[in-house]
Design a protein around this motif. Structure first.
Motif, PDB file in Angstrom:
ATOM      1  N   UNK A  28     -15.929 -24.322 -44.763  1.00  0.00           N
ATOM      2  CA  UNK A  28     -16.175 -22.935 -44.346  1.00  0.00           C
ATOM      3  C   UNK A  28     -16.721 -22.910 -42.912  1.00  0.00           C
ATOM      4  N   UNK A  29     -17.689 -23.772 -42.627  1.00  0.00           N
ATOM      5  CA  UNK A  29     -18.276 -23.830 -41.282  1.00  0.00           C
ATOM      6  C   UNK A  29     -17.243 -24.287 -40.247  1.00  0.00           C
ATOM      7  N   UNK A  30     -16.368 -25.207 -40.653  1.00  0.00           N
ATOM      8  CA  UNK A  30     -15.335 -25.698 -39.735  1.00  0.00           C
ATOM      9  C   UNK A  30     -14.379 -24.571 -39.357  1.00  0.00           C
ATOM     10  N   UNK A  31     -13.949 -23.788 -40.333  1.00  0.00           N
ATOM     11  CA  UNK A  31     -13.043 -22.657 -40.056  1.00  0.00           C
ATOM     12  C   UNK A  31     -13.732 -21.677 -39.109  1.00  0.00           C
ATOM     13  N   UNK A  32     -15.006 -21.388 -39.366  1.00  0.00           N
ATOM     14  CA  UNK A  32     -15.776 -20.464 -38.520  1.00  0.00           C
ATOM     15  C   UNK A  32     -15.844 -20.990 -37.086  1.00  0.00           C
ATOM     16  N   UNK A  33     -16.141 -22.267 -36.923  1.00  0.00           N
ATOM     17  CA  UNK A  33     -16.280 -22.860 -35.595  1.00  0.00           C
ATOM     18  C   UNK A  33     -14.953 -22.882 -34.854  1.00  0.00           C
ATOM     19  N   UNK A  34     -13.867 -23.217 -35.563  1.00  0.00           N
ATOM     20  CA  UNK A  34     -12.538 -23.211 -34.940  1.00  0.00           C
ATOM     21  C   UNK A  34     -12.183 -21.792 -34.487  1.00  0.00           C
ATOM     22  N   UNK A  35     -12.461 -20.807 -35.330  1.00  0.00           N
ATOM     23  CA  UNK A  35     -12.177 -19.413 -34.968  1.00  0.00           C
ATOM     24  C   UNK A  35     -12.955 -19.023 -33.705  1.00  0.00           C
TER      25      UNK A  35
ATOM     26  N   UNK B 139     -17.876 -11.304 -42.975  1.00  0.00           N
ATOM     27  CA  UNK B 139     -17.595 -11.473 -41.550  1.00  0.00           C
ATOM     28  C   UNK B 139     -16.794 -10.287 -41.006  1.00  0.00           C
ATOM     29  N   UNK B 140     -17.231  -9.778 -39.850  1.00  0.00           N
ATOM     30  CA  UNK B 140     -16.510  -8.674 -39.209  1.00  0.00           C
ATOM     31  C   UNK B 140     -16.042  -9.088 -37.810  1.00  0.00           C
ATOM     32  N   UNK B 141     -15.086  -8.339 -37.291  1.00  0.00           N
ATOM     33  CA  UNK B 141     -14.598  -8.571 -35.936  1.00  0.00           C
ATOM     34  C   UNK B 141     -15.744  -8.465 -34.932  1.00  0.00           C
ATOM     35  N   UNK B 142     -16.600  -7.446 -35.124  1.00  0.00           N
ATOM     36  CA  UNK B 142     -17.711  -7.231 -34.193  1.00  0.00           C
ATOM     37  C   UNK B 142     -18.698  -8.391 -34.210  1.00  0.00           C
ATOM     38  N   UNK B 143     -18.956  -8.953 -35.402  1.00  0.00           N
ATOM     39  CA  UNK B 143     -19.865 -10.103 -35.484  1.00  0.00           C
ATOM     40  C   UNK B 143     -19.294 -11.289 -34.704  1.00  0.00           C
ATOM     41  N   UNK B 144     -18.000 -11.538 -34.873  1.00  0.00           N
ATOM     42  CA  UNK B 144     -17.375 -12.660 -34.159  1.00  0.00           C
ATOM     43  C   UNK B 144     -17.425 -12.437 -32.654  1.00  0.00           C
ATOM     44  N   UNK B 145     -17.114 -11.212 -32.215  1.00  0.00           N
ATOM     45  CA  UNK B 145     -17.152 -10.904 -30.782  1.00  0.00           C
ATOM     46  C   UNK B 145     -18.562 -11.111 -30.228  1.00  0.00           C
ATOM     47  N   UNK B 146     -19.566 -10.674 -30.977  1.00  0.00           N
ATOM     48  CA  UNK B 146     -20.958 -10.838 -30.536  1.00  0.00           C
ATOM     49  C   UNK B 146     -21.335 -12.316 -30.461  1.00  0.00           C
ATOM     50  N   UNK B 147     -20.880 -13.106 -31.437  1.00  0.00           N
ATOM     51  CA  UNK B 147     -21.170 -14.542 -31.422  1.00  0.00           C
ATOM     52  C   UNK B 147     -20.528 -15.236 -30.223  1.00  0.00           C
ATOM     53  N   UNK B 148     -19.282 -14.886 -29.940  1.00  0.00           N
ATOM     54  CA  UNK B 148     -18.601 -15.488 -28.785  1.00  0.00           C
ATOM     55  C   UNK B 148     -19.321 -15.102 -27.502  1.00  0.00           C
ATOM     56  N   UNK B 149     -19.698 -13.834 -27.387  1.00  0.00           N
ATOM     57  CA  UNK B 149     -20.434 -13.378 -26.203  1.00  0.00           C
ATOM     58  C   UNK B 149     -21.771 -14.102 -26.077  1.00  0.00           C
TER      59      UNK B 149
ATOM     60  N   UNK C 249      -6.164 -26.790 -38.448  1.00  0.00           N
ATOM     61  CA  UNK C 249      -5.682 -26.636 -37.076  1.00  0.00           C
ATOM     62  C   UNK C 249      -4.782 -25.401 -36.960  1.00  0.00           C
ATOM     63  N   UNK C 250      -3.847 -25.250 -37.919  1.00  0.00           N
ATOM     64  CA  UNK C 250      -2.899 -24.127 -37.878  1.00  0.00           C
ATOM     65  C   UNK C 250      -3.609 -22.782 -38.005  1.00  0.00           C
ATOM     66  N   UNK C 251      -4.715 -22.735 -38.731  1.00  0.00           N
ATOM     67  CA  UNK C 251      -5.476 -21.477 -38.812  1.00  0.00           C
ATOM     68  C   UNK C 251      -5.940 -21.070 -37.419  1.00  0.00           C
TER      69      UNK C 251
ATOM     70  N   UNK D   9      -9.356 -14.774 -41.273  1.00  0.00           N
ATOM     71  CA  UNK D   9      -9.356 -16.218 -41.545  1.00  0.00           C
ATOM     72  C   UNK D   9     -10.739 -16.671 -41.992  1.00  0.00           C
ATOM     73  N   UNK D  10     -11.771 -16.219 -41.295  1.00  0.00           N
ATOM     74  CA  UNK D  10     -13.147 -16.615 -41.623  1.00  0.00           C
ATOM     75  C   UNK D  10     -13.562 -16.040 -42.983  1.00  0.00           C
ATOM     76  N   UNK D  11     -13.170 -14.798 -43.257  1.00  0.00           N
ATOM     77  CA  UNK D  11     -13.465 -14.210 -44.577  1.00  0.00           C
ATOM     78  C   UNK D  11     -12.790 -15.016 -45.679  1.00  0.00           C
ATOM     79  N   UNK D  12     -11.531 -15.390 -45.474  1.00  0.00           N
ATOM     80  CA  UNK D  12     -10.790 -16.161 -46.474  1.00  0.00           C
ATOM     81  C   UNK D  12     -11.434 -17.528 -46.712  1.00  0.00           C
TER      82      UNK D  12
END
Length: 150
Positions: free
Chosen positions: A15-22, A52-62, A104-106, A43-46
């Protein structure tokens, strides 16, 4: 000490690996694309982060970009490369080749959600491939395979 992680630990590692790759792919492609953010969040929810929301991911990347003082145009800066290796190195030996390729494909599909790979996304995915011990020829094959609709 166990040679292999417990099922619970392995699930958390995956789960953490998918999150980090995303996050790595989003950091490389920027968070300006709603399509890429939606693909990443799905992908992260799956993978097990049900809230997980789009906004959370955007905030984390920022936050990652601000924290490392790097620009989004410089993908897989030292901080994100280290995070990728921390998430993927312990997991890779426990995944069959098909499992490493699936992870990787995800990431590749997230990168492609908003159009062709950018050079930065390609670099980030190459780093993901290396951390997953996927040889460069297979990374090239998988980058092409992800572009082919299934």
């Amino acid at each position: 000490m166990l040679d292999h992680p417990t099922t619970r630990r392995f699930s958390a590692m995956l789960r953490d690996a998918v999150h980090t790759v995303a996050l790595a792919v989003l950091a490389a492609g920027g968070t300006g694309s709603r399509t890429a953010l939606e693909a990443a969040a799905a992908t992260v929810r799956a993978a097990g982060f049900a809230d997980c929301t789009e906004d959370q991911l955007a905030a984390l990347v920022d936050a990652l970009a601000a924290d490392t003082g790097r620009y989004i145009e410089q993908p897989c800066g030292a901080g994100l490369t280290i995070e990728l290796h921390e998430a993927l190195d312990p997991l890779a030996p426990h995944l069959a080749p098909a499992g490493r390729e699936s992870l990787f494909l995800q990431g590749a599909r997230i990168a492609l959600a908003d159009g062709p790979y950018t050079p930065a996304e390609r670099d980030a995915l190459t780093t993901v491939g290396a951390a997953l011990t996927i040889c460069s020829d297979d990374v090239t094959r998988l980058l092409a395979a992800a572009r082919t609709p299934s």
